[in-house]
Structures are given as structure tokens and as C-alpha cells.
Design a protein around this motif. Sequence first.
Motif, mmCIF file in Angstrom:
data_model
loop_
_atom_site.group_PDB
_atom_site.id
_atom_site.type_symbol
_atom_site.label_atom_id
_atom_site.label_comp_id
_atom_site.label_asym_id
_atom_site.label_seq_id
_atom_site.Cartn_x
_atom_site.Cartn_y
_atom_site.Cartn_z
ATOM 1 N N GLU A 59 0.822 -1.207 0.000
ATOM 2 C CA GLU A 59 0.000 0.000 0.000
ATOM 3 C C GLU A 59 0.858 1.260 0.000
ATOM 4 O OE1 GLU A 59 -2.432 -0.662 3.398
ATOM 5 O OE2 GLU A 59 -3.915 -1.877 2.293
ATOM 6 N N ARG A 60 2.011 1.186 0.653
ATOM 7 C CA ARG A 60 2.926 2.332 0.662
ATOM 8 C C ARG A 60 3.710 2.443 -0.647
ATOM 9 N NH1 ARG A 60 3.938 0.328 5.927
ATOM 10 N NH2 ARG A 60 5.938 -0.574 5.239
ATOM 11 N N SER A 61 3.987 1.287 -1.275
ATOM 12 C CA SER A 61 4.795 1.274 -2.502
ATOM 13 C C SER A 61 4.112 0.365 -3.520
ATOM 14 C CB SER A 61 6.212 0.785 -2.207
ATOM 15 O OG SER A 61 6.839 1.558 -1.209
ATOM 16 N N PRO A 62 3.021 0.844 -4.121
ATOM 17 C CA PRO A 62 2.222 -0.031 -4.993
ATOM 18 C C PRO A 62 2.896 -0.431 -6.297
ATOM 19 C CG PRO A 62 1.391 2.222 -5.040
ATOM 20 C CD PRO A 62 2.425 2.179 -3.968
ATOM 21 N N ARG A 63 4.030 0.143 -6.623
ATOM 22 C CA ARG A 63 4.733 -0.232 -7.851
ATOM 23 C C ARG A 63 6.057 -0.941 -7.546
ATOM 24 N NH1 ARG A 63 2.475 1.041 -12.168
ATOM 25 N NH2 ARG A 63 4.349 0.690 -13.408
ATOM 26 N N ASP A 64 6.153 -1.495 -6.359
ATOM 27 C CA ASP A 64 7.348 -2.222 -5.946
ATOM 28 C C ASP A 64 7.173 -3.708 -6.300
ATOM 29 O OD1 ASP A 64 9.440 -3.519 -4.694
ATOM 30 O OD2 ASP A 64 9.278 -2.395 -2.825
ATOM 31 N N ALA A 65 7.801 -4.139 -7.374
ATOM 32 C CA ALA A 65 7.633 -5.522 -7.837
ATOM 33 C C ALA A 65 8.090 -6.527 -6.794
ATOM 34 C CB ALA A 65 8.404 -5.725 -9.143
ATOM 35 N N GLN A 66 9.173 -6.206 -6.094
ATOM 36 C CA GLN A 66 9.686 -7.155 -5.097
ATOM 37 C C GLN A 66 8.684 -7.348 -3.960
ATOM 38 O OE1 GLN A 66 13.563 -6.290 -3.527
ATOM 39 N NE2 GLN A 66 13.647 -8.170 -2.316
ATOM 40 N N ALA A 67 7.974 -6.299 -3.591
ATOM 41 C CA ALA A 67 6.983 -6.422 -2.521
ATOM 42 C C ALA A 67 5.884 -7.409 -2.911
ATOM 43 C CB ALA A 67 6.381 -5.053 -2.203
ATOM 44 N N TYR A 68 5.458 -7.356 -4.173
ATOM 45 C CA TYR A 68 4.447 -8.317 -4.627
ATOM 46 C C TYR A 68 5.021 -9.732 -4.659
ATOM 47 C CZ TYR A 68 1.235 -4.587 -5.981
ATOM 48 O OH TYR A 68 0.369 -3.517 -5.957
ATOM 49 N N ASN A 69 6.270 -9.873 -5.059
ATOM 50 C CA ASN A 69 6.891 -11.193 -5.087
ATOM 51 C C ASN A 69 6.977 -11.790 -3.687
ATOM 52 O OD1 ASN A 69 8.386 -13.333 -6.544
ATOM 53 N ND2 ASN A 69 10.117 -12.637 -5.320
ATOM 54 N N VAL A 70 7.341 -10.963 -2.718
ATOM 55 C CA VAL A 70 7.457 -11.449 -1.345
ATOM 56 C C VAL A 70 6.080 -11.840 -0.802
ATOM 57 C CG1 VAL A 70 8.102 -10.836 1.019
ATOM 58 C CG2 VAL A 70 9.558 -10.136 -0.889
ATOM 59 N N ARG A 71 5.081 -10.999 -1.049
ATOM 60 C CA ARG A 71 3.748 -11.348 -0.558
ATOM 61 C C ARG A 71 3.208 -12.568 -1.292
ATOM 62 N NH1 ARG A 71 -1.452 -7.391 -0.662
ATOM 63 N NH2 ARG A 71 -1.381 -8.001 -2.872
ATOM 64 N N GLY A 72 3.500 -12.675 -2.579
ATOM 65 C CA GLY A 72 3.089 -13.861 -3.314
ATOM 66 C C GLY A 72 3.678 -15.127 -2.707
ATOM 67 N N SER A 73 4.922 -15.045 -2.265
ATOM 68 C CA SER A 73 5.552 -16.189 -1.609
ATOM 69 C C SER A 73 4.834 -16.530 -0.310
ATOM 70 C CB SER A 73 7.022 -15.886 -1.336
ATOM 71 O OG SER A 73 7.727 -15.656 -2.536
ATOM 72 N N ALA A 74 4.451 -15.482 0.433
ATOM 73 C CA ALA A 74 3.717 -15.716 1.685
ATOM 74 C C ALA A 74 2.361 -16.355 1.405
ATOM 75 C CB ALA A 74 3.547 -14.400 2.443
ATOM 76 N N PHE A 75 1.668 -15.869 0.377
ATOM 77 C CA PHE A 75 0.389 -16.487 0.006
ATOM 78 C C PHE A 75 0.600 -17.955 -0.374
ATOM 79 C CE2 PHE A 75 -1.566 -12.188 -1.242
ATOM 80 C CZ PHE A 75 -2.399 -12.167 -0.127
#
Length: 280
Positions: A59-75
Motif C-alpha cells: 500500500e505504501r509502494s504499490p509499484r514495488d515488484a519485489q513487494a508483490y513477489n514477497v507477498r506472493g511467496s507468503a500467500f
Amino acid sequence: MQGYSGRKREGRRSATPFAALLCLALAACQTSGPGAEIAAIDTAQGSAENIASLTAVIERSPRDAQAYNVRGSAFGRAGRYREALEDFDTAIRLNPSYFQAYANRALIHRFKGDDGRAVADYNKALQLNPSYDAAYIGRGNLYRLAGRTREAFDDFQRAIQLDTTDPRAYHNRGLLYQAQGQHNLALEDFSTAISLAPNAAEPYNGRGVSYLALGDEDNAFSDFNTAIKLDGEIAEGWANQALVYERRGDKQKAMRSYRQALKLDPEYGPAKTGLARVQG
């Protein structure tokens, strides 16, 4: 000699070594790391609290690809595959060169039963980074389970040539050597996997099978017992232990171990046939 390591099917805890592949192989960070299907699952990484924290980062960095990758791993670790795919898709859209996200998405495709898409994503990851050991290992395991042993061997070999510290490469190559009856080479690979992941049960089971094939019953029994101590929820370990008891003529202990294997996995074939033998 009948051995019980390295089957193709991937059922409940008696499957091929690394049945918990998805939870353990997702590469959340920029490096492949030692992450292995033979390590203990870090359930905290898939917890609701951790996912909420990662969502706040996005939410703070909506264009941070690594953040999505990390959350995807958690999911993925939480078994929330649809959301994991969505995050990896977003990471790739934001950064089309993000080879780790392709490899992570491949693993989700695999566990959804879409091996074609999984291989395509591994291929893309390796096109972007031909030195990415985790992608060779992931694709190699897909090939191994599909019976494409030559291609599987080449992928594990390539990862090892890249000086991977991932024990899956050695363990899986050991399974291929074992299936070909090259037990001395298999022993070397299982031993290397153990040195890289000493608390993992699966390479002990694998090495024990090769020891048994070579007539070294004492070392085989020691390895099977160690595997059970490290993880008593794997049916394979109990069935392997039972086989040694059976060979030694101790039918009562063999029956107990076979029954424990069947308690963990009522459909585990080697335990079914073993119990029938000792009861017969």
C-alpha cells in the motif's frame, strides 16, 4: 532389492522427498538461497500477520515488484494459490525481467496441476538468467516426476555446476542415480544433501535405500532411524525401517512400523505389501 525412496506420486507425507515443495521453495528474495524442499516449513511466513504486514508495504509502494513477489511467496506458503498467482503476475507486469517471480509462479502452476505453464515459466526465468540455480532445480524436479529423467539429470547437473548450495539438487540427482542402480554415486549425493540440510529427513531415507541395496544393512537402519527422529510424519521412513526389521526376521517390529506408515498414509503401497508379507 525393493527400495522406497523417490516415488513419482506426490501424496500425503509419503510422497517423493520434498512433498512440501511449494511451502519451502518459493524464492521471496533476490537470491535463490539455500531454500530447499527438505527444510522445516516456516509457517510464520504464511501467517495472516505477516501477510497483513506485507500488504501494508504494498500500500505504501504499490509499484514495488519485489513487494508483490514477497507477498506472493507468503500467500503460497499459506496455500492461497490464487492470490499468490495474482501477486506474481503483478510483479512480472511491473518488472518483466523479474526471473525470481517467474520461477515462483512456476511453482504455483505446478501445484495447481498445470505443468505446461510451470515449465514455460521456468524456461522464461532461465532465459532471463541462465545462472539461476533454483529454476534448474524446480524444472528438473518437474521433469523427474514426469519420467523425463535425461532432462531432469541435465537440470540438476547444471545447478550443481553453478555451485548451488541448494540440497535439492544433490538429493534429486541422487534419486536418479539410485533409480539407475548407481548406488555409490547416489550415496555421495545424498551425503552432500545431508551436509547442506542436516535436519532434513528425506536424504537420510534416500541414502538408507542405497545402503540397503549395497548390502550395508547397519548403515541403512541407522539412516532410517535418523529420518524418523527428524520427521516421524513421513510414511516412507517407517516403511523403510520396517523393511530392515523384516529382513532381520523381527516380524512384530516390522508389523508395528508398517502399521505406523499406513496410519500416516493408508494408501502407501510399500507399507501395504510389506504388512501383507509379514502377516502372511
